[in-house]
Design a protein around this motif. Sequence first.
Motif, PDB file in Angstrom:
ATOM      1  N   LYS A 134      32.960   4.250 -33.222  1.00 15.61           N
ATOM      2  CA  LYS A 134      32.678   3.284 -32.156  1.00 15.61           C
ATOM      3  C   LYS A 134      31.722   2.199 -32.645  1.00 15.61           C
ATOM      4  O   LYS A 134      31.909   1.004 -32.356  1.00 15.61           O
ATOM      5  CB  LYS A 134      32.087   4.003 -30.942  1.00 15.61           C
ATOM      6  CG  LYS A 134      31.884   3.110 -29.735  1.00 15.61           C
ATOM      7  CD  LYS A 134      31.343   3.894 -28.548  1.00 15.61           C
ATOM      8  CE  LYS A 134      31.121   2.987 -27.347  1.00 15.61           C
ATOM      9  NZ  LYS A 134      30.541   3.729 -26.197  1.00 15.61           N
ATOM     10  N   ILE A 135      30.705   2.605 -33.400  1.00 16.03           N
ATOM     11  CA  ILE A 135      29.746   1.641 -33.942  1.00 16.03           C
ATOM     12  C   ILE A 135      30.440   0.671 -34.901  1.00 16.03           C
ATOM     13  O   ILE A 135      30.211  -0.548 -34.860  1.00 16.03           O
ATOM     14  CB  ILE A 135      28.588   2.373 -34.660  1.00 16.03           C
ATOM     15  CG1 ILE A 135      27.746   3.149 -33.648  1.00 16.03           C
ATOM     16  CG2 ILE A 135      27.715   1.389 -35.428  1.00 16.03           C
ATOM     17  CD1 ILE A 135      26.690   4.036 -34.270  1.00 16.03           C
ATOM     18  N   VAL A 136      31.311   1.206 -35.763  1.00 17.76           N
ATOM     19  CA  VAL A 136      32.052   0.364 -36.713  1.00 17.76           C
ATOM     20  C   VAL A 136      32.912  -0.650 -35.969  1.00 17.76           C
ATOM     21  O   VAL A 136      32.959  -1.838 -36.334  1.00 17.76           O
ATOM     22  CB  VAL A 136      32.919   1.248 -37.633  1.00 17.76           C
ATOM     23  CG1 VAL A 136      33.921   0.386 -38.411  1.00 17.76           C
ATOM     24  CG2 VAL A 136      32.037   2.025 -38.606  1.00 17.76           C
ATOM     25  N   ASN A 137      33.579  -0.209 -34.907  1.00 13.74           N
ATOM     26  CA  ASN A 137      34.418  -1.119 -34.109  1.00 13.74           C
ATOM     27  C   ASN A 137      33.591  -2.217 -33.448  1.00 13.74           C
ATOM     28  O   ASN A 137      34.012  -3.382 -33.382  1.00 13.74           O
ATOM     29  CB  ASN A 137      35.193  -0.340 -33.050  1.00 13.74           C
ATOM     30  CG  ASN A 137      36.290   0.530 -33.651  1.00 13.74           C
ATOM     31  OD1 ASN A 137      36.795   0.226 -34.737  1.00 13.74           O
ATOM     32  ND2 ASN A 137      36.652   1.598 -32.972  1.00 13.74           N
ATOM     33  N   GLU A 138      32.400  -1.855 -32.971  1.00 16.75           N
ATOM     34  CA  GLU A 138      31.533  -2.836 -32.310  1.00 16.75           C
ATOM     35  C   GLU A 138      31.007  -3.872 -33.300  1.00 16.75           C
ATOM     36  O   GLU A 138      30.902  -5.058 -32.973  1.00 16.75           O
ATOM     37  CB  GLU A 138      30.373  -2.121 -31.604  1.00 16.75           C
ATOM     38  CG  GLU A 138      30.820  -1.330 -30.371  1.00 16.75           C
ATOM     39  CD  GLU A 138      29.672  -0.577 -29.734  1.00 16.75           C
ATOM     40  OE1 GLU A 138      28.601  -0.466 -30.361  1.00 16.75           O
ATOM     41  OE2 GLU A 138      29.850  -0.092 -28.599  1.00 16.75           O
ATOM     42  N   ILE A 139      30.676  -3.437 -34.523  1.00 15.80           N
ATOM     43  CA  ILE A 139      30.213  -4.383 -35.545  1.00 15.80           C
ATOM     44  C   ILE A 139      31.374  -5.241 -36.043  1.00 15.80           C
ATOM     45  O   ILE A 139      31.228  -6.444 -36.291  1.00 15.80           O
ATOM     46  CB  ILE A 139      29.539  -3.627 -36.716  1.00 15.80           C
ATOM     47  CG1 ILE A 139      28.288  -2.885 -36.213  1.00 15.80           C
ATOM     48  CG2 ILE A 139      29.155  -4.596 -37.829  1.00 15.80           C
ATOM     49  CD1 ILE A 139      27.618  -2.022 -37.268  1.00 15.80           C
ATOM     50  N   ASN A 140      32.551  -4.622 -36.152  1.00 21.75           N
ATOM     51  CA  ASN A 140      33.744  -5.366 -36.571  1.00 21.75           C
ATOM     52  C   ASN A 140      34.107  -6.482 -35.593  1.00 21.75           C
ATOM     53  O   ASN A 140      34.787  -7.448 -35.963  1.00 21.75           O
ATOM     54  CB  ASN A 140      34.947  -4.418 -36.704  1.00 21.75           C
ATOM     55  CG  ASN A 140      35.063  -3.846 -38.112  1.00 21.75           C
ATOM     56  OD1 ASN A 140      34.670  -4.477 -39.086  1.00 21.75           O
ATOM     57  ND2 ASN A 140      35.607  -2.644 -38.212  1.00 21.75           N
TER      58      ASN A 140
END
Length: 305
Positions: free
Chosen positions: A223-229
Amino acid sequence: MGHNHSHNHTHNHNDLKGRNLLISILLNIGITVAQVIGGILSGSLALLSDALHNFSDVLSLVVSYVANKLTKKKASFHKTFGYKRAEILAAFINASTLIIVAVLLIIEAINRFKNPQEIESNLVIWLSVIAILGNGFSVLLLKKDAEANMNMKSAYLHLFTDMMASVAVLIGGLLMKYYQVFWVDSVLTFIIALYLIWMGYDLLKTSTKVLMLFTPDSIPIKKIVNEINAFESIKNVHHVHVWQLNEDEIHLEAHIDFNQDITLSQFDTILHEIEDLVFKKYDINHVNIQPEFGKDDAKDVIVQD
């Protein structure tokens, strides 16, 4: 590169924790000595067993006290994190001893159940009352810090379970005095030992996860990776590591591939936005980002050794 958010630690609070631990150590030394003498004079295996438990408390409290002192030491060239993990290590050691003592108590309880002996119940009653009061006071001293600190929780659990063991000894003493029911102490000790294993295992599992650098259960990496992406200037986030250093610090490091060859000042602005995002939503307070543009590496690997 990263930004270190402030931590709410003060020397006064650490000093207070250390003082409370020291008081608990002195109380438990007194209780242990009294129970050993009382156990020998009365012939009570229950008291000697409780004395063993109390002695383990003394050792665990000393470990916690030393760990609390070590955390105040500053970082150096040879110890760049200082002793920030000392309290986690103390929690691991204390949880391990908690389980070992519980197993010894179970063995002792089974042996005592097979061979009940008549003992001097008056001495057992009075010494168990003293142990309950001493450990109860120590429990109250550590209760507040136990809610937020793994090391203090391990010390608190040792003292709480020993207080409950002393309650069992008291109940057994009363039943022996008035009803000559000598087997009840073994049953109560067995039940408390099982509870001790249950509590110790949970703390052992938690401290092991931190020592092994496992990602905290509360951190959803995907989820964190998706938000930064989702940032407009970011093309890809990969090679992510998230770990918990101690009670107060959660670290995130990652490689970020940018769409354009941005300047350092532009990167700084984006970095601050990422830091604010992960801190506010996930309590991650240390962020280390490696910026990339056109670098030839595996961009599809989110997590990698």
